[in-house]
Design a protein around this motif. Structure first.
Motif, PDB file in Angstrom:
ATOM      1  N   ALA A 120      36.496  -7.344 -34.130  1.00  0.00           N
ATOM      2  CA  ALA A 120      35.647  -6.702 -35.140  1.00  0.00           C
ATOM      3  C   ALA A 120      34.171  -7.006 -34.893  1.00  0.00           C
ATOM      4  N   SER A 121      33.876  -8.276 -34.573  1.00  0.00           N
ATOM      5  CA  SER A 121      32.472  -8.636 -34.337  1.00  0.00           C
ATOM      6  C   SER A 121      31.970  -7.975 -33.048  1.00  0.00           C
ATOM      7  N   GLY A 122      32.884  -7.801 -32.077  1.00  0.00           N
ATOM      8  CA  GLY A 122      32.510  -7.090 -30.852  1.00  0.00           C
ATOM      9  C   GLY A 122      32.023  -5.685 -31.146  1.00  0.00           C
ATOM     10  N   PHE A 123      32.749  -5.005 -32.050  1.00  0.00           N
ATOM     11  CA  PHE A 123      32.354  -3.661 -32.477  1.00  0.00           C
ATOM     12  C   PHE A 123      30.980  -3.698 -33.158  1.00  0.00           C
ATOM     13  N   LEU A 124      30.793  -4.654 -34.079  1.00  0.00           N
ATOM     14  CA  LEU A 124      29.518  -4.757 -34.807  1.00  0.00           C
ATOM     15  C   LEU A 124      28.356  -5.050 -33.865  1.00  0.00           C
ATOM     16  N   ILE A 125      28.599  -5.958 -32.910  1.00  0.00           N
ATOM     17  CA  ILE A 125      27.543  -6.338 -31.961  1.00  0.00           C
ATOM     18  C   ILE A 125      27.147  -5.132 -31.110  1.00  0.00           C
ATOM     19  N   TRP A 126      28.157  -4.401 -30.623  1.00  0.00           N
ATOM     20  CA  TRP A 126      27.875  -3.206 -29.813  1.00  0.00           C
ATOM     21  C   TRP A 126      27.105  -2.163 -30.627  1.00  0.00           C
ATOM     22  N   GLN A 127      27.560  -1.904 -31.859  1.00  0.00           N
ATOM     23  CA  GLN A 127      26.970  -0.832 -32.665  1.00  0.00           C
ATOM     24  C   GLN A 127      25.566  -1.156 -33.187  1.00  0.00           C
ATOM     25  N   ASN A 128      25.267  -2.435 -33.375  1.00  0.00           N
ATOM     26  CA  ASN A 128      24.037  -2.797 -34.093  1.00  0.00           C
ATOM     27  C   ASN A 128      23.002  -3.530 -33.257  1.00  0.00           C
ATOM     28  N   SER A 129      23.278  -3.717 -31.971  1.00  0.00           N
ATOM     29  CA  SER A 129      22.315  -4.445 -31.125  1.00  0.00           C
ATOM     30  C   SER A 129      21.178  -3.533 -30.680  1.00  0.00           C
ATOM     31  N   THR A 130      20.013  -4.138 -30.532  1.00  0.00           N
ATOM     32  CA  THR A 130      18.895  -3.482 -29.854  1.00  0.00           C
ATOM     33  C   THR A 130      18.503  -4.396 -28.693  1.00  0.00           C
ATOM     34  N   GLU A 131      17.501  -3.979 -27.955  1.00  0.00           N
ATOM     35  CA  GLU A 131      17.073  -4.778 -26.807  1.00  0.00           C
ATOM     36  C   GLU A 131      16.487  -6.131 -27.235  1.00  0.00           C
ATOM     37  N   ASN A 132      16.139  -6.227 -28.525  1.00  0.00           N
ATOM     38  CA  ASN A 132      15.479  -7.449 -29.012  1.00  0.00           C
ATOM     39  C   ASN A 132      16.380  -8.325 -29.877  1.00  0.00           C
ATOM     40  N   THR A 133      17.688  -8.050 -29.886  1.00  0.00           N
ATOM     41  CA  THR A 133      18.584  -8.868 -30.709  1.00  0.00           C
ATOM     42  C   THR A 133      19.663  -9.501 -29.829  1.00  0.00           C
ATOM     43  N   LYS A 134      20.243 -10.578 -30.350  1.00  0.00           N
ATOM     44  CA  LYS A 134      21.411 -11.158 -29.697  1.00  0.00           C
ATOM     45  C   LYS A 134      22.318 -11.734 -30.790  1.00  0.00           C
ATOM     46  N   PHE A 135      23.405 -11.024 -31.065  1.00  0.00           N
ATOM     47  CA  PHE A 135      24.313 -11.435 -32.133  1.00  0.00           C
ATOM     48  C   PHE A 135      25.469 -12.273 -31.590  1.00  0.00           C
ATOM     49  N   HIS A 136      25.955 -13.146 -32.462  1.00  0.00           N
ATOM     50  CA  HIS A 136      27.054 -14.036 -32.091  1.00  0.00           C
ATOM     51  C   HIS A 136      27.870 -14.272 -33.372  1.00  0.00           C
ATOM     52  N   LEU A 137      29.201 -14.213 -33.280  1.00  0.00           N
ATOM     53  CA  LEU A 137      30.032 -14.465 -34.457  1.00  0.00           C
ATOM     54  C   LEU A 137      29.990 -15.950 -34.803  1.00  0.00           C
ATOM     55  N   ALA A 138      29.463 -16.272 -35.992  1.00  0.00           N
ATOM     56  CA  ALA A 138      29.380 -17.669 -36.416  1.00  0.00           C
ATOM     57  C   ALA A 138      30.671 -18.102 -37.113  1.00  0.00           C
ATOM     58  N   GLN A 139      31.168 -17.255 -38.015  1.00  0.00           N
ATOM     59  CA  GLN A 139      32.322 -17.671 -38.820  1.00  0.00           C
ATOM     60  C   GLN A 139      32.966 -16.475 -39.521  1.00  0.00           C
ATOM     61  N   VAL A 140      34.276 -16.588 -39.733  1.00  0.00           N
ATOM     62  CA  VAL A 140      34.963 -15.680 -40.665  1.00  0.00           C
ATOM     63  C   VAL A 140      34.812 -16.319 -42.041  1.00  0.00           C
ATOM     64  N   LYS A 141      33.986 -15.702 -42.879  1.00  0.00           N
ATOM     65  CA  LYS A 141      33.763 -16.255 -44.224  1.00  0.00           C
ATOM     66  C   LYS A 141      35.013 -16.052 -45.075  1.00  0.00           C
ATOM     67  N   HIS A 142      35.592 -14.866 -44.941  1.00  0.00           N
ATOM     68  CA  HIS A 142      36.775 -14.548 -45.745  1.00  0.00           C
ATOM     69  C   HIS A 142      37.580 -13.445 -45.059  1.00  0.00           C
ATOM     70  N   VAL A 143      38.895 -13.530 -45.167  1.00  0.00           N
ATOM     71  CA  VAL A 143      39.746 -12.445 -44.663  1.00  0.00           C
ATOM     72  C   VAL A 143      40.913 -12.267 -45.613  1.00  0.00           C
ATOM     73  N   LYS A 144      41.244 -11.004 -45.871  1.00  0.00           N
ATOM     74  CA  LYS A 144      42.364 -10.705 -46.755  1.00  0.00           C
ATOM     75  C   LYS A 144      43.165  -9.564 -46.149  1.00  0.00           C
ATOM     76  N   GLN A 145      44.465  -9.781 -46.080  1.00  0.00           N
ATOM     77  CA  GLN A 145      45.347  -8.706 -45.606  1.00  0.00           C
ATOM     78  C   GLN A 145      45.556  -7.709 -46.749  1.00  0.00           C
ATOM     79  N   VAL A 146      45.579  -6.428 -46.413  1.00  0.00           N
ATOM     80  CA  VAL A 146      45.814  -5.377 -47.417  1.00  0.00           C
ATOM     81  C   VAL A 146      47.117  -4.673 -47.062  1.00  0.00           C
ATOM     82  N   LYS A 147      48.029  -4.626 -48.017  1.00  0.00           N
ATOM     83  CA  LYS A 147      49.318  -3.953 -47.791  1.00  0.00           C
ATOM     84  C   LYS A 147      49.109  -2.455 -47.604  1.00  0.00           C
ATOM     85  N   ARG A 148      49.840  -1.879 -46.651  1.00  0.00           N
ATOM     86  CA  ARG A 148      49.718  -0.446 -46.376  1.00  0.00           C
ATOM     87  C   ARG A 148      51.100   0.192 -46.366  1.00  0.00           C
ATOM     88  N   SER A 149      51.097   1.511 -46.540  1.00  0.00           N
ATOM     89  CA  SER A 149      52.379   2.224 -46.545  1.00  0.00           C
ATOM     90  C   SER A 149      52.784   2.646 -45.123  1.00  0.00           C
TER      91      SER A 149
END
Length: 210
Positions: free
Chosen positions: A141-170
């Motif tokens: 997920a962070s790979g997607f965010l880093i790719w989509q939101n980076s510019t030549e002047n940024t460098k993103f790195h995943l620091a932490q999963v603050k929260h995660v919740k599974q959602v039931k699906r049909s």
């Protein structure tokens, strides 16, 4: 040619790695950059800056084996909204995750109560073994965010999963709603992102952000 230690080269490498994590990562595979071997930049008139990179990657779950990868990262000129255009080619075989993926899928499907967790890794940098696949999906997920939101002047790195919740699906997909903390190394800001990951062993991961 750019020295591999050069900041613009390492920023472009972070985008290429993010893209590859999104494309090829999963609960049974975590790709890390072992070495940026070569980098060069081309300034294309009226288009933008293009970086040509040679990377060496390793899977955190298979430390002994590395694969080489070439990448091209194009930052479009003057655009703050469109993602860099990334092309990657992996040389060599990544180890199969089929068995681990199926095992994880069956385990999550058999839970009586939806999985919920926070602060991965904890303040000591530890990830409980049963949450490692959830952490590696956060890398996707962070790979997607880093790719989509980076510019030549940024460098993103995943620091932490603050929260995660599974959602039931049909349907057959697993769904996890994440709050991820991304550290932007240039400004030193830590930014929270909400992101939803759908995952299935046959189809891989799909990510949507808000």
């Amino acid at each position: 040619e750019l020295p591999p230690s050069h900041f613009p080269a390492s920023r472009a490498a972070a985008v290429a790695l993010g893209y590859l994590r999104y494309l090829r990562g999963g609960p049974g595979r975590g790709l890390e950059l072992r070495e940026l071997r070569r980098a060069r930049r081309q300034d294309i008139d009226d288009v933008g800056h293009k970086y040509y990179l040679e990377l060496e990657l390793e899977d955190v779950l298979d430390k002994g084996r590395t694969v080489s990868c070439t990448a091209e990262v194009l930052y479009p000129l003057g655009s703050k909204t469109s993602a860099p255009d990334v092309q990657v080619t992996v040389q060599g075989e990544l180890r199969s995750t089929e068995e681990a993926d199926q095992e994880f899928y069956n385990r999550i499907r058999s839970l009586e109560k939806e999985l919920e967790a926070e602060n991965i890794p904890d303040s000591h940098g530890n990830v409980p073994p049963e949450l490692e696949p959830i952490h590696l999906l956060a890398w996707v997920a962070s790979g997607f965010l880093i790719w989509q939101n980076s510019t030549e002047n940024t460098k993103f790195h995943l620091a932490q999963v603050k929260h995660v919740k599974q959602v039931k699906r049909s349907d057959e997909d697993l769904q996890f709603d994440y709050v991820l903390l991304l550290h932007e190394m240039v400004s030193q800001e830590v930014l929270p992102w909400q992101v939803t990951v759908l995952w299935h062993p046959r189809r891989g991961a799909r990510v949507s952000q808000s």
